[in-house]
Design a protein around this motif. Structure first.
Motif, PDB file in Angstrom:
ATOM      1  N   PRO A  63       1.033  -1.111  -0.198  1.00 59.88           N
ATOM      2  CA  PRO A  63      -0.101   0.055   0.011  1.00 59.88           C
ATOM      3  C   PRO A  63       1.155   1.792  -0.203  1.00 59.88           C
ATOM      4  O   PRO A  63       2.302   1.601   0.513  1.00 59.88           O
ATOM      5  N   VAL A  64       0.569   2.272  -0.815  1.00 56.48           N
ATOM      6  CA  VAL A  64       1.020   4.096  -1.270  1.00 56.48           C
ATOM      7  C   VAL A  64       0.432   4.359  -0.469  1.00 56.48           C
ATOM      8  O   VAL A  64      -0.978   4.313  -0.934  1.00 56.48           O
ATOM      9  N   GLU A  65       0.285   6.002  -0.202  1.00 58.68           N
ATOM     10  CA  GLU A  65      -0.408   6.762   0.310  1.00 58.68           C
ATOM     11  C   GLU A  65      -0.232   7.560  -0.694  1.00 58.68           C
ATOM     12  O   GLU A  65       0.488   8.145  -1.172  1.00 58.68           O
ATOM     13  N   PRO A  66      -1.733   7.957  -1.225  1.00 62.56           N
ATOM     14  CA  PRO A  66      -1.301   8.396  -2.556  1.00 62.56           C
ATOM     15  C   PRO A  66      -1.225   9.717  -2.223  1.00 62.56           C
ATOM     16  O   PRO A  66      -1.602  10.119  -0.968  1.00 62.56           O
ATOM     17  N   PRO A  67      -0.692  10.806  -3.454  1.00 65.87           N
ATOM     18  CA  PRO A  67      -1.143  12.262  -3.152  1.00 65.87           C
ATOM     19  C   PRO A  67      -2.056  12.583  -2.991  1.00 65.87           C
ATOM     20  O   PRO A  67      -3.897  12.026  -3.106  1.00 65.87           O
ATOM     21  N   SER A  69      -3.704  15.545  -4.221  1.00 68.86           N
ATOM     22  CA  SER A  69      -4.873  16.088  -4.832  1.00 68.86           C
ATOM     23  C   SER A  69      -5.447  14.861  -6.219  1.00 68.86           C
ATOM     24  O   SER A  69      -7.330  14.893  -5.954  1.00 68.86           O
ATOM     25  N   LEU A  70      -5.180  13.449  -5.219  1.00 72.92           N
ATOM     26  CA  LEU A  70      -5.763  12.141  -6.024  1.00 72.92           C
ATOM     27  C   LEU A  70      -7.409  12.632  -4.512  1.00 72.92           C
ATOM     28  O   LEU A  70      -9.130  12.691  -6.006  1.00 72.92           O
ATOM     29  N   SER A  71      -7.514  12.595  -3.404  1.00 73.06           N
ATOM     30  CA  SER A  71      -9.351  12.812  -2.529  1.00 73.06           C
ATOM     31  C   SER A  71      -9.617  14.184  -3.647  1.00 73.06           C
ATOM     32  O   SER A  71     -10.967  14.356  -3.686  1.00 73.06           O
ATOM     33  N   SER A  73      -9.367  15.467  -6.803  1.00 72.10           N
ATOM     34  CA  SER A  73      -9.781  15.586  -8.041  1.00 72.10           C
ATOM     35  C   SER A  73     -11.131  14.828  -7.949  1.00 72.10           C
ATOM     36  O   SER A  73     -12.500  14.693  -9.077  1.00 72.10           O
ATOM     37  N   LEU A  74     -11.401  13.275  -7.155  1.00 72.42           N
ATOM     38  CA  LEU A  74     -12.123  12.458  -7.011  1.00 72.42           C
ATOM     39  C   LEU A  74     -13.577  13.700  -6.438  1.00 72.42           C
ATOM     40  O   LEU A  74     -14.818  13.015  -7.130  1.00 72.42           O
ATOM     41  N   THR A 263      -7.941  16.402   3.801  1.00 70.08           N
ATOM     42  CA  THR A 263      -7.668  15.195   2.705  1.00 70.08           C
ATOM     43  C   THR A 263      -8.155  14.083   3.770  1.00 70.08           C
ATOM     44  O   THR A 263      -8.520  13.256   3.244  1.00 70.08           O
ATOM     45  N   GLY A 264      -8.567  14.054   5.173  1.00 71.52           N
ATOM     46  CA  GLY A 264      -8.630  13.099   5.836  1.00 71.52           C
ATOM     47  C   GLY A 264      -7.245  11.690   5.987  1.00 71.52           C
ATOM     48  O   GLY A 264      -6.736  11.999   4.662  1.00 71.52           O
ATOM     49  N   SER A 265      -8.164  10.876   6.807  1.00 73.30           N
ATOM     50  CA  SER A 265      -6.676   9.942   6.978  1.00 73.30           C
ATOM     51  C   SER A 265      -7.664   8.333   6.735  1.00 73.30           C
ATOM     52  O   SER A 265      -9.068   8.618   6.906  1.00 73.30           O
ATOM     53  N   SER A 266      -7.013   7.612   6.864  1.00 73.55           N
ATOM     54  CA  SER A 266      -7.518   6.017   6.831  1.00 73.55           C
ATOM     55  C   SER A 266      -8.229   6.056   8.436  1.00 73.55           C
ATOM     56  O   SER A 266      -8.632   4.819   8.468  1.00 73.55           O
TER      57      SER A 266
ATOM     58  N   MET B  30     -16.016   8.694   0.156  1.00 74.05           N
ATOM     59  CA  MET B  30     -14.391   9.248   0.307  1.00 74.05           C
ATOM     60  C   MET B  30     -14.576   7.723   1.422  1.00 74.05           C
ATOM     61  O   MET B  30     -13.078   7.823   1.946  1.00 74.05           O
ATOM     62  N   TYR B  33     -12.966   5.029  -0.140  1.00 68.65           N
ATOM     63  CA  TYR B  33     -11.484   5.731  -0.076  1.00 68.65           C
ATOM     64  C   TYR B  33     -10.566   6.309   0.476  1.00 68.65           C
ATOM     65  O   TYR B  33      -9.494   5.756   0.710  1.00 68.65           O
ATOM     66  N   GLN B  34     -11.001   6.311   1.729  1.00 64.11           N
ATOM     67  CA  GLN B  34     -10.009   6.203   2.607  1.00 64.11           C
ATOM     68  C   GLN B  34      -9.518   5.034   3.248  1.00 64.11           C
ATOM     69  O   GLN B  34      -9.169   4.727   4.042  1.00 64.11           O
ATOM     70  N   SER B  38      -4.979   3.510  -0.681  1.00 67.31           N
ATOM     71  CA  SER B  38      -3.303   3.519  -0.011  1.00 67.31           C
ATOM     72  C   SER B  38      -3.889   2.049  -0.872  1.00 67.31           C
ATOM     73  O   SER B  38      -2.649   1.693  -1.184  1.00 67.31           O
ATOM     74  N   GLN B  39      -4.206   0.854  -0.678  1.00 67.14           N
ATOM     75  CA  GLN B  39      -4.119   0.004  -1.357  1.00 67.14           C
ATOM     76  C   GLN B  39      -4.303  -0.166  -2.908  1.00 67.14           C
ATOM     77  O   GLN B  39      -3.277  -1.347  -3.593  1.00 67.14           O
ATOM     78  N   TYR B  41      -4.276   2.399  -4.556  1.00 64.54           N
ATOM     79  CA  TYR B  41      -2.521   4.098  -4.900  1.00 64.54           C
ATOM     80  C   TYR B  41      -1.624   2.598  -5.351  1.00 64.54           C
ATOM     81  O   TYR B  41      -0.754   2.965  -6.664  1.00 64.54           O
ATOM     82  N   GLY B  42      -1.118   1.922  -4.378  1.00 64.81           N
ATOM     83  CA  GLY B  42      -0.453   0.993  -4.111  1.00 64.81           C
ATOM     84  C   GLY B  42      -0.324  -0.369  -5.982  1.00 64.81           C
ATOM     85  O   GLY B  42       1.009  -0.331  -6.031  1.00 64.81           O
ATOM     86  N   GLU B  55      -1.826   7.932 -10.485  1.00 62.97           N
ATOM     87  CA  GLU B  55      -3.054   9.177  -9.948  1.00 62.97           C
ATOM     88  C   GLU B  55      -4.090   9.242 -10.772  1.00 62.97           C
ATOM     89  O   GLU B  55      -5.530   9.045 -10.105  1.00 62.97           O
TER      90      GLU B  55
END
Lengths: 285, 197
Positions: A63-67, A69-71, A73-74, A263-266, B30, B33-34, B38-39, B41-42, B55
């Motif tokens: 898993p990689v934290e997305p930029p 800007s992605l949230s 643009s969504l 943008t919020g966190s998971s 959202m 998405y939260q 990350s999964q 995007y990874g 992206e």
């Protein structure tokens, strides 16, 4: 076909099952494997194992934290205003761009081909101007309509919460400040009904956050915390959020508010600024 | 999609979330998405090896969910698997549109070994299974791991692999088959040990 020959074909096709489940067979091979799977239970069982393997491979990527800007643009792409005004405004704008020069050329042609007749020319210019003004107004109305739709959606949530309060069955709980040193005088209150997913959170004396940060609301259910949404505090430290949870509020046992990126966190990444238990609270009726 | 019984079914929260997305509830999207951003995007980054394209592919994925949420059938698989399958196809589609294939030889295998010992970052058992599979991949001969990687993460077929790697078609098929057989054997063994222990 002789039995020995058929057996050889069967073995060859059987050897393609792994590649088929990965999506690596070429079209002619795919056809052969699918026909074979339909009539060979042993091959179908093996394919099920390879499918499970392929499905697990999906989870092997780190898993990689997305930029951020992605949230953003969504949110923009799925905003209530993103569909309706676009479908109204785009053809209008295109038409305006296409139409005006065309009319102007026709006026020029008329002037060139005929003797000068100022009144019809002025009338033509007036028509073009009015047309452009109308098109601009139509596009503005489209944009306003989308804003109204967004406000109506927001108002709908607020009305749902107020209706709960009006009907009597609701919970109003205090949410004291989190660990000492975070914000000792911050305070929150939650209004919700155990049978409904809507909630209304009010918070006071919250620290004003740096740009790029927001408060995120979390609903706890055992060890799991899910996000209920983001909000910001004003300069006086006052903030509010109307949210709709996935489950009725009676299913959750706690509510926390933490400081997170805008943008919020998971999941919560800072100690709670305010928070408290919902579980065991007595609902008023 | 039927209204889920959130109390009787542990996956009902996923069904409730998807129902809200079907009803165009942006906060529900959202939340998805939260949970999985990350999964997703990874995964797309692993396919595309380009942050800008990744992206875009991740956005394609969530927009497809937004517009086609009703297509998820809980009886046919978990939400996470469905979402990551969409992400994989979105990334491979974008890769094909870009008419390029990212380099996946030495550097990929190096990163594979590096990430194989990465600490657990997600509590989800599917992710833990995936990391186990990643570890098994490092035990395969390099050329077998490479064809599996290219086939699965870059969507290459036998003939495309042969052309890209400049290997005879028969060699590609043999290496892919052998690699998958070994991976499946290791995987089945671990599943049996897990069930026994």
């Amino acid at each position: 076909m002789a039995p020995e020959e058929k057996k050889t074909d069967c073995t060859e096709i059987h050897e393609l099952i792994g590649a088929y489940c990965l999506g690596a067979t070429d079209p002619d091979e795919t056809g052969l494997v699918e026909a074979h799977l339909a009539e060979c239970p042993e091959a179908a069982a093996e394919a099920a194992e390879y499918h499970a393997l392929a499905e697990t491979l999906l989870f092997s990527a780190t898993p990689v934290e997305p930029p951020a800007s992605l949230s953003a643009s969504l949110l923009a792409a799925t905003a209530p205003s993103s569909d309706a005004p676009l479908s109204v405004a785009l053809p209008v704008q295109t038409k305006a761009e296409d139409t005006s020069p065309s009319l102007w050329h026709r006026i020029q042609a008329a002037l060139a081909g005929l003797s000068l007749r100022p009144l019809p020319v002025l009338a033509g210019i007036a028509v073009v101007t009015l047309l452009a003004a109308n098109l601009y107004l139509i596009s503005q109305i489209g944009a306003l309509q989308s804003s109204v739709d967004a406000l109506q959606s927001q108002a709908g949530q607020q009305v749902a919460v107020l209706t709960q309060v009006g009907e009597g069955a609701y919970l109003r709980i205090g949410l004291p400040a989190g660990p000492a040193g975070i914000a000792t005088d911050a305070y929150g209150a939650l209004v919700c009904s155990p049978d409904q997913p809507q909630g209304f959170l009010l918070a006071e004396n919250l620290p004003v956050l740096q740009p790029g940060h927001a408060y995120q609301v979390w609903l706890g259910q055992g060890d799991i915390e899910i996000s209920a949404g983001l909000f910001n505090a004003n300069a006086a430290g006052y903030g509010k959020l109307v949210f709709t949870a996935p489950l009725p509020m009676g299913q959750y046992d706690s509510l926390l508010v933490t400081e997170e990126p805008a943008t919020g966190s998971s999941q919560p990444t800072t100690p709670p600024t305010i928070g408290g238990s919902i579980y065991g609270e007595e609902y008023q009726s | 999609m039927a209204v889920p019984d959130t109390q009787a079914n542990p996956d009902a929260a996923d069904a409730a979330l998807m129902l809200r997305i079907t009803n165009q509830d942006q906060t529900a999207l959202m939340e998805l998405y939260q949970r999985f951003g990350s999964q997703v995007y990874g995964l797309v980054l692993r396919v595309l090896r380009d942050s800008q394209l990744a992206e875009e592919a991740a956005q394609d994925t969530f927009l497809k969910v937004w517009h086609k949420a009703e297509q998820w059938d809980p009886s046919r698989g978990q939400l996470s698997s469905w979402l990551l399958t969409i992400a994989r196809y979105a990334a491979i589609d974008r890769l094909r549109r870009e008419q390029r294939h990212s380099s996946a030889s030495g550097p990929f295998l190096d990163s594979l070994a590096e990430h194989a010992s990465a600490p657990e970052r997600v509590g989800d058992h599917r992710w833990l299974d995936g990391q186990l599979l990643r570890q098994f991949m490092t035990t395969l001969p390099e050329e077998q791991a490479l064809v599996i990687e290219l086939a699965f993460f870059q969507g290459m077929t036998h003939s495309e692999l042969a052309e890209y790697l400049q290997w005879p078609l028969g060699t590609v098929k043999t290496r892919l088959r052998s690699g998958l057989q070994k991976l499946r054997a290791l995987w089945m063994q671990s599943q049996e040990e897990s069930a026994a222990g």
